[in-house]
Design a protein around this motif. Sequence first.
Motif, short mmCIF file in Angstrom:
data_model
loop_
_atom_site.label_atom_id
_atom_site.label_comp_id
_atom_site.label_asym_id
_atom_site.label_seq_id
_atom_site.Cartn_x
_atom_site.Cartn_y
_atom_site.Cartn_z
N LEU A 220 0.82 -1.20 0.00
CA LEU A 220 0.00 0.00 0.00
C LEU A 220 0.87 1.26 0.00
CD1 LEU A 220 -2.84 1.26 0.22
CD2 LEU A 220 -2.62 1.09 2.71
N ILE A 221 1.89 1.28 0.84
CA ILE A 221 2.79 2.44 0.88
C ILE A 221 3.54 2.58 -0.44
CG2 ILE A 221 4.81 3.42 2.01
CD1 ILE A 221 2.29 3.57 3.68
N LEU A 222 4.00 1.47 -0.99
CA LEU A 222 4.73 1.51 -2.26
C LEU A 222 3.83 2.04 -3.37
CD1 LEU A 222 7.33 0.82 -3.80
CD2 LEU A 222 6.40 -1.48 -4.16
N ALA A 223 2.59 1.54 -3.44
CA ALA A 223 1.67 1.99 -4.48
C ALA A 223 1.31 3.46 -4.29
CB ALA A 223 0.41 1.13 -4.45
N ALA A 224 1.18 3.92 -3.05
CA ALA A 224 0.87 5.33 -2.81
C ALA A 224 2.02 6.22 -3.27
CB ALA A 224 0.57 5.55 -1.33
N ASN A 225 3.25 5.79 -3.04
CA ASN A 225 4.41 6.58 -3.48
C ASN A 225 4.50 6.63 -5.00
OD1 ASN A 225 5.23 7.11 -0.85
ND2 ASN A 225 6.52 5.29 -0.74
N GLN A 226 3.97 5.60 -5.66
CA GLN A 226 3.99 5.54 -7.12
C GLN A 226 2.73 6.12 -7.75
OE1 GLN A 226 4.49 1.33 -7.57
NE2 GLN A 226 6.73 1.40 -7.31
N SER A 227 1.82 6.62 -6.91
CA SER A 227 0.51 7.11 -7.39
C SER A 227 -0.23 6.04 -8.17
CB SER A 227 0.69 8.37 -8.25
OG SER A 227 1.25 9.42 -7.49
N ASP A 228 -0.07 4.80 -7.73
CA ASP A 228 -0.73 3.67 -8.40
C ASP A 228 -2.10 3.46 -7.75
OD1 ASP A 228 -1.29 1.48 -9.90
OD2 ASP A 228 0.51 0.35 -9.38
N PHE A 229 -3.08 4.28 -8.16
CA PHE A 229 -4.37 4.31 -7.48
C PHE A 229 -5.15 2.99 -7.55
CE2 PHE A 229 -3.62 8.88 -8.29
CZ PHE A 229 -3.67 9.31 -6.98
N PRO A 230 -5.13 2.24 -8.65
CA PRO A 230 -5.84 0.96 -8.63
C PRO A 230 -5.35 0.01 -7.55
CG PRO A 230 -5.37 1.60 -10.88
CD PRO A 230 -4.64 2.57 -10.01
N VAL A 231 -4.05 -0.04 -7.32
CA VAL A 231 -3.51 -0.91 -6.27
C VAL A 231 -3.89 -0.36 -4.89
CG1 VAL A 231 -1.40 -1.86 -5.25
CG2 VAL A 231 -1.61 -1.66 -7.74
N VAL A 232 -3.80 0.95 -4.72
CA VAL A 232 -4.18 1.57 -3.44
C VAL A 232 -5.65 1.30 -3.15
CG1 VAL A 232 -4.49 3.76 -2.23
CG2 VAL A 232 -2.43 3.37 -3.57
N ASN A 233 -6.51 1.50 -4.13
CA ASN A 233 -7.95 1.31 -3.91
C ASN A 233 -8.29 -0.15 -3.65
OD1 ASN A 233 -8.38 4.05 -4.32
ND2 ASN A 233 -8.76 3.81 -6.51
N ALA A 234 -7.67 -1.06 -4.41
CA ALA A 234 -7.96 -2.48 -4.22
C ALA A 234 -7.49 -2.95 -2.85
CB ALA A 234 -7.28 -3.29 -5.32
N THR A 235 -6.32 -2.48 -2.41
CA THR A 235 -5.82 -2.86 -1.09
C THR A 235 -6.73 -2.32 0.01
OG1 THR A 235 -3.55 -2.78 -1.95
CG2 THR A 235 -3.83 -2.77 0.43
N THR A 236 -7.15 -1.07 -0.13
CA THR A 236 -8.07 -0.48 0.86
C THR A 236 -9.38 -1.24 0.90
OG1 THR A 236 -7.07 1.69 0.45
CG2 THR A 236 -9.20 1.65 1.57
N LEU A 237 -9.86 -1.63 -0.28
CA LEU A 237 -11.12 -2.37 -0.35
C LEU A 237 -11.00 -3.73 0.31
CD1 LEU A 237 -13.94 -1.89 -1.53
CD2 LEU A 237 -13.21 -3.06 -3.61
N LEU A 238 -9.90 -4.42 0.08
CA LEU A 238 -9.69 -5.72 0.73
C LEU A 238 -9.64 -5.58 2.24
CD1 LEU A 238 -7.04 -7.54 -1.51
CD2 LEU A 238 -9.45 -8.10 -1.23
N MET A 239 -8.96 -4.55 2.73
CA MET A 239 -8.88 -4.33 4.17
C MET A 239 -10.26 -4.01 4.75
SD MET A 239 -5.37 -2.09 4.53
CE MET A 239 -3.75 -2.85 4.30
N ALA A 240 -11.05 -3.20 4.04
CA ALA A 240 -12.40 -2.87 4.51
C ALA A 240 -13.27 -4.12 4.53
CB ALA A 240 -13.01 -1.79 3.62
N PHE A 241 -13.19 -4.94 3.49
CA PHE A 241 -13.96 -6.19 3.45
C PHE A 241 -13.58 -7.08 4.63
CE2 PHE A 241 -15.05 -6.43 -1.38
CZ PHE A 241 -15.90 -5.35 -1.21
#
Length: 318
Positions: free
Chosen positions: A273-294
Motif C-alpha cells: 500500500l505504501i509503495l503503491a501510494a508513493n507511485q501514485s498507483d491508485f488501482p492498487v491503493v484502492n484495491a488494497t483499501t477495499l480488501l482491508m475494509a472487506f
Amino acid sequence: MPQTLPRWKRIGRGALQMLVLMLGCTFLVFLLQSLSGRDPGRAILGQYATQEAVDELNAKLGADQPFFIQYVDFLGRLLQGDLGISYYSATPVSEILAGRIAATGLLLLMGFVLSLLISLPLTMAAVRRPGGIADSLVRLFTLAGTVMPAFWLGILLILLIALPTGWFPVGGYGDTFAEHLRGLFLPALTVAIGLAPVQIRTLRTSWLRSMGSPYVEAARSRGVTQNRLMVAHALPNSAVPLIAIVAVQAGWSIFTAVIVENTFRIPGLGQGLILAANQSDFPVVNATTLLMAFAVVIISFVADWMSTLFDPRLRTSR
C-alpha cells in the motif's frame, strides 16, 4: 418479554447487513478513485503515448463511460475477481495482491495468537488477587503497551532482540514456511503487544464481574478450587466482551500492519500500500483499501455470530 430470535434468522440478518456495508465500501472507494482525476489510459501507457492510443485504451477499460455505468461495470468485474490494472506496472492488480495477502494474513494471525497468549495468563494473575502486586504490574504493562507506538516498539525489538541474539532476522520474510514464521515472529509480537493491553483491561473487568456472580459463589461453596472457578465457570461468561473487542481490534490491526510491515520490510499488503501510494498507483491503493475494509466487515460479522454461541441472551429480539 423478549423472544428468542432463531439463530439462522440472526445470521441471515447479519449477512445482509454485511453485504450492504461491503457495497457501501465499493461505492466509496470507486468514488474516491473517480475524484482523483487520473486518466487511466495515460497513466498506464505513459506520457509519451499518442492520444489515439490513450483514447483506445480508455474505451477498452470503459473509462469514457458515465460514472454510474463505470461503477456497475466495476462491480461486475469485482465479482469476477478483476481488480483492475496497475498504473505503474500495467499488470492485473489481483496478481500483485495475491502474493501479498498470505504475508499479511499470517502476520495478523500470529499477532492475535500471541496477544491472547499474553492476555489470558496476565489477566488471570491480575484477577486472582485484585489490587495485589501482580495486578499492579499487569496494569503497568497495559499502560506501557497503550502509549507505545508500533513503529517504535518494532525498532526496540530489533535493537534488543534481533541484533544482539541473531535469533530472528532484522527484516524480510524468507522463502520457506519455517523462515516465514521466524521472520514474522518479531513483527507479530509488535502487533500482539499493541493488542494485549485493551484485551487485558476488557477481560479483567468482565472476569472480576463473573467471579462475583451467584453461580460462581455457589460453586465455591461446593468446594470447587480457585483455578477451576476462574477457568471453567467464570471465563466462558467473560469471553463475550473479549470477542467484541477483538473484532474491533481486527480493523485496527489490519491498518497497523501497514506500519509494522514497513518497519520489518515484510512484503505484505501494508508495504504494498505504501509503495503503491508513493507511485501514485491508485488501482492498487484502492484495491488494497477495499480488501482491508472487506476483512473488517467480515470479521465483525463472524465475531457477532461467535458472541451468540457464548451468550444466548444475544439471540433475543427486541
